[in-house]
Design an enzyme around this catalytic site. Structure first.
Site, PDB file in Angstrom:
ATOM      1  N   HIS A  45      -4.680 -46.802 105.964  1.00 56.47           N
ATOM      2  CA  HIS A  45      -4.150 -45.941 105.450  1.00 56.47           C
ATOM      3  C   HIS A  45      -4.424 -45.574 103.807  1.00 56.47           C
ATOM      4  CE1 HIS A  45      -2.365 -46.213 109.599  1.00 56.47           C
ATOM      5  NE2 HIS A  45      -1.265 -47.451 108.710  1.00 56.47           N
ATOM      6  N   HIS A  47      -7.517 -42.723 103.771  1.00 54.16           N
ATOM      7  CA  HIS A  47      -7.123 -41.918 105.116  1.00 54.16           C
ATOM      8  C   HIS A  47      -7.022 -40.723 104.058  1.00 54.16           C
ATOM      9  CE1 HIS A  47      -6.000 -40.283 109.112  1.00 54.16           C
ATOM     10  NE2 HIS A  47      -6.598 -39.831 108.259  1.00 54.16           N
ATOM     11  N   HIS A  88      -5.138 -53.295 105.840  1.00 55.37           N
ATOM     12  CA  HIS A  88      -4.969 -52.386 106.774  1.00 55.37           C
ATOM     13  C   HIS A  88      -4.208 -51.331 105.958  1.00 55.37           C
ATOM     14  CE1 HIS A  88      -2.021 -51.235 110.627  1.00 55.37           C
ATOM     15  NE2 HIS A  88      -1.398 -51.104 109.356  1.00 55.37           N
ATOM     16  N   GLU A  89      -2.937 -51.238 104.932  1.00 51.03           N
ATOM     17  CA  GLU A  89      -2.718 -50.205 104.600  1.00 51.03           C
ATOM     18  C   GLU A  89      -3.767 -49.671 103.136  1.00 51.03           C
ATOM     19  OE1 GLU A  89      -0.058 -49.852 105.489  1.00 51.03           O
ATOM     20  OE2 GLU A  89       0.655 -50.891 106.620  1.00 51.03           O
TER      21      GLU A  89
END
Length: 675
Positions: A471, A474, A467-468
């Site tokens: 990010h 991104h 998940h991190e």
């Protein structure tokens, strides 16, 4: 000039952490604010007609020294803080909020922005330029530029007070987390606990020169304790301590802070002409209005609640049959869920953990990024770091160009807040033909390696890492001209799409085969475990959804109505949870006093975003599944239309360009087993 306000003479212009002294910060902030003010003055005093370039673009590139300094300081204040740093944060936060107001309330500057904005139609701007102009104009109009002088002063006071209160809130939560420990000396109290958890507790006791075992409220200690400890009284003790953070009527109590923050936010919104804080916030979100958020949350609630009630009844009867538990309490939830999951799927974290060695999982995330986006991650040892445990990587593309610098910081420490997050030390932008590449960081709290074992992750921690890292991608793949539109600078309910979509790869046999190897034998995770991971993915999804929705609804209750009449935090919370509550209330506990997402982080009126983005990510991942989870064309569309574009266009425009249609909630309901 301070070391912190000049171009860093380091590899890739990375932050010179080891050279920073604590006493450098305050003078550096004063200097950086003065520099930024001078840059703003130069725009205001420019005798030429205001144009897009000399006003709007010029403004977007002001304050880069201050931005860089702030990111270094506040990132360290979260990951490596000290009492001294917290004092400095209290000193500089009001200065920064004052400076922010100096800009948005600068009438001469606003007049120039407004003049450019009024000619918008004639300027022949591309989509990114149009977004920048709109965003700059709104940053003034939404922050009081059109207010009369007396109200501007009032706004300044509110903002100063809010920045102090949210810092105080966070410090209290950290202090309360650090203040509690469960010190056990009788071995039979450890019954049920995994070996690794026991070993970590022993090492902690040893480091404090104590006998026995010490358990804390840090997640890697707390979560296994309430999930596995057979001693119900001790689980209760831990759970109550966890839920009582900053709700103990002591010096670290947050009740008054929460009430003050909610009321000041409401007052600020009214001052700016908005009905509530949520109306103000949601104007700049995909969801657009509190009404839409409430209907989104309540719609999901209607679908999830029957499933949650059924799952709760199953869990309660399971606990009764197994141990004669008459009333299922909050400290029983994780424990009996885990037992039931083991019975249904014959699968528990302890069986899985040996296959999820941290280093291999990280390498797996890197491989997934390489297969999808052609990125390679090479660990380097000549980049400065703020703690010896941090790892540093150069990220390159297929042509060997530098894409980003990546910092990874994975273990709990005393000066580090709980949870997991992505942040950046330097953002991406293009200036004078040079594409400045970003410096991105992932910070987590995983179990440390011990004397006998490497760091082994629970499956939940594996998905957290992915998940991190989503990010992170991104941020790393950002490719925009203007810094304020770069990377994760997107609408808040869109920002979780890149992170949440990455979690999907953790459930795919093809992806797991890349990194799920036993740490001792190197054997690949057995296929029946993989099937069970997939089957159990929607286990108790109704309960999990209900929990997320209760947090989203609590957030909206604080911010989507007038909070001035609220006098008692606990009473208010109890009313808000009435529709989502299954467990009996615990009178010693409150959620809001440690709800850092909304009172310290940026999630106020935005907690619904997790669920909102889940609709996007389930729909987007379905597209990958239809074409192959490592399909390069689909990945290229996602990179070019979502990951690299930052906030340059409306998220729905970007999403439809990637997917060819608006997202449908069916994909989420199907995945969650709620259809």
């Amino acid at each position: 000039m301070s070391i912190l306000t000049q171009h860093f003479n380091t590899k890739h212009n990375t932050a010179p952490f080891s050279q920073i002294k604590i006493e450098d910060y305050v003078p550096a902030f004063n200097e950086a604010i003065a520099l930024a003010k001078a840059e703003i003055d130069a725009i205001v005093n420019n005798p030429d007609e205001p144009t897009f370039e000399n006003t709007v673009v010029a403004m977007d590139f002001t304050g880069d020294v201050l931005d860089r300094l702030s990111s270094i300081f506040f990132n360290l204040n979260s990951a490596e803080t000290t009492d001294e740093m917290q004092k400095i944060a209290q000193e500089v936060s009001p200065l920064l909020s004052e400076f922010g107001n100096d800009i948005t309330l600068n009438a001469a500057l606003f007049a120039k922005i407004k003049a450019v904005h009024e000619q918008k139609e004639k300027l022949n701007l591309n989509p990114e330029q149009t977004t920048l102009l709109d965003k700059k104009y709104k940053s003034f109009s939404r922050n009081g530029a059109n207010l009369p002088e007396d109200k501007k002063e009032n706004l300044r006071e509110i903002d100063k007070e809010l920045s102090k209160l949210s810092l105080q809130f966070g410090e209290n939560v950290l202090a309360e987390t650090n203040a509690f420990e469960l010190h056990l000396t009788d071995e039979k109290d450890l019954a049920g606990l995994p070996e690794g958890t026991i070993e970590a507790a022993r090492l902690l006791a040893k480091s404090q020169e104590k006998e026995g075992w010490i358990f804390t409220l840090d997640y890697p200690s707390y979560i296994p304790f309430v999930t596995y400890a057979d001693n119900r009284e001790l689980r209760k003790k831990m759970a109550i301590a966890f839920g009582a953070k900053a709700f103990q009527n002591n010096e670290f109590d947050n009740q008054e802070n929460v009430l003050a923050i909610a009321k000041l936010r409401f007052k600020r919104a009214n001052l700016l002409g908005y009905k509530t804080h949520a109306h103000f916030v949601l104007e700049e979100r995909m969801a657009e209005s509190p009404e839409k958020v409430f209907s989104f949350l309540n719609d999901l609630l209607a679908k999830a609640k029957p499933a949650a009630q059924k799952e709760f009844a199953e869990l309660a009867s399971f606990a009764k049959d197994l141990d004669g538990i008459e009333q299922l309490e909050k400290w029983d939830g994780a424990y009996y869920s885990e037992k039931l999951k083991q019975q249904l799927f014959n699968l528990d974290d302890e069986k899985l953990k040996p296959y999820f060695q941290l280093e291999k999982v990280l390498a797996g995330a890197f491989t997934v990024a390489q297969k999808l986006y052609g990125l390679t991650f090479t660990e380097v040892f000549d980049i400065d770091k703020y703690h010896e445990e941090v790892m540093t990587y150069e990220v390159k593309d297929t042509e060997n160009n530098l894409v980003a610098i990546f910092y990874a910081d994975f273990f709990p420490r005393r000066g580090k807040r709980n949870g997991a997050w992505m942040t950046s030390f330097k953002s991406q932008s293009i200036k004078d033909g040079t594409n400045e590449r970003p410096h991105i960081s992932n910070v987590c709290n995983f179990t440390k390696p011990t004397e006998t074992k490497p760091s082994l992750l629970t499956f939940n921690e594996v998905t957290t890492l992915f998940h991190e890292f989503g990010h992170g991608l991104h941020g790393m793949l950002a490719n925009t001209t203007y810094p304020s539109l770069s990377g994760t600078s997107v609408f808040w309910d869109f920002v979780e799409l890149p992170s949440q979509i990455m979690e999907n790869w953790c459930y795919e046999p093809e992806a797991l085969a890349l990194f799920a190897n036993h740490y001792e034998t190197n054997e690949v995770i057995p296929i029946e475990y993989v099937q069970k991971i997939k089957e159990s993915a929607s286990f108790q999804e109704g309960l999990a959804t209900l929990r997320q929705l209760s947090f989203g609804l609590l957030d909206m209750a604080w911010h989507g109505q007038d909070p001035t009449a609220i006098t008692d935090l606990k009473t208010f919370e109890t009313e808000q949870f009435a529709n989502t509550q299954l467990y009996p209330d615990v009178k010693e506990n409150a959620m809001s006093t440690a709800f850092s997402h909304i009172f310290q982080g940026g999630y106020s009126s935005g907690y619904y975003s997790y669920k909102w983005a889940e609709v996007l990510d389930a729909d987007a991942f379905e597209y990958f599944q239809e074409n192959g989870i490592f399909n390069y064309e689909v990945a290229a569309k996602f990179r070019d239309n979502v990951l690299s574009k930052g906030g340059t266009e409306h998220p729905m425009t970007l999403y439809k360009r990637f997917r060819g249609q608006e997202p449908k909630p069916e994909a989420l309901l199907k995945r969650a087993g709620l259809l």
